[in-house]
Design a protein around this motif. Structure first.
Motif, short mmCIF file in Angstrom:
data_model
loop_
_atom_site.label_atom_id
_atom_site.label_comp_id
_atom_site.label_asym_id
_atom_site.label_seq_id
_atom_site.Cartn_x
_atom_site.Cartn_y
_atom_site.Cartn_z
N LEU A 37 0.83 -1.20 0.00
CA LEU A 37 0.00 0.00 0.00
C LEU A 37 0.87 1.26 0.00
N GLU A 38 1.92 1.26 0.83
CA GLU A 38 2.83 2.41 0.86
C GLU A 38 3.51 2.61 -0.49
N ALA A 42 3.18 5.94 -2.68
CA ALA A 42 4.39 6.69 -3.03
C ALA A 42 4.53 6.83 -4.54
N THR A 43 4.21 5.77 -5.26
CA THR A 43 4.27 5.82 -6.72
C THR A 43 3.25 6.81 -7.26
N ALA A 44 2.05 6.80 -6.68
CA ALA A 44 1.03 7.75 -7.11
C ALA A 44 1.47 9.18 -6.83
N GLN A 66 15.05 3.75 -9.31
CA GLN A 66 14.35 3.79 -8.04
C GLN A 66 14.63 2.52 -7.24
N PHE A 67 14.62 1.36 -7.90
CA PHE A 67 14.89 0.10 -7.23
C PHE A 67 16.12 -0.52 -7.88
N PRO A 104 9.38 -3.71 -4.47
CA PRO A 104 8.28 -4.12 -3.59
C PRO A 104 7.66 -5.47 -3.98
N ASP A 105 7.90 -5.94 -5.19
CA ASP A 105 7.35 -7.24 -5.57
C ASP A 105 8.12 -8.39 -4.92
N LYS A 106 9.25 -8.09 -4.33
CA LYS A 106 10.02 -9.08 -3.56
C LYS A 106 9.50 -9.07 -2.13
#
Length: 129
Positions: A37-38, A42-44, A66-67, A104-106
């Motif tokens: 959710l964060e 943050a992306t939005a 970014q990642f 975040p997918d990890k």
């Protein structure tokens, strides 16, 4: 007035697919959901028009991804080494850097980092300085 009428009854478990086996698993699921959710928020925020001024001030030469899995892994290893050496401030800094660079997918890695950061913060607050 029971199930004989044929209408489905409401239950708080409607829509729950799997009930976690332990409180730790439940907390890990909650932490993962919060992290996701964060990330979305943050992306939005980064994609919003108010952040376009910030984007325009950066030149293409200064933009870093970014990642960055490699940077996240190196920061994680540095954080673990600092923990082993008893350098809690340095460990916390490295673990936070690792979390900020971890995709975040990890979700497993994110949950592990969040747990280590939480434990390190607790130890840092408990330690007499």
């Amino acid at each position: 007035m029971g199930s004989a009428e044929g209408s489905p009854r409401f239950s708080v478990f409607n829509g729950v697919k799997i009930i976690p086996s332990t409180p730790e698993v439940l907390m890990a699921d909650i932490n993962t959901a919060i992290a996701n959710l964060e990330y979305v928020r943050a992306t939005a925020h980064l994609d919003s028009p108010s952040s376009s001024l910030l984007k325009n001030t950066n030149s293409d030469a200064n933009v870093t991804p970014q990642f960055d899995v490699k940077m996240a892994d190196e920061a994680y290893k540095a954080g673990c080494a600092a923990l082993a050496a008893g350098k809690l401030d340095e460990a916390l800094h490295s673990l936070n850097l690792s979390l900020s660079k971890c995709p975040p997918d990890k979700t497993s890695a994110v949950a592990k980092l969040q747990s280590l950061i939480s434990l390190t913060s607790q130890q840092l607050h408990k330690s007499p300085n």
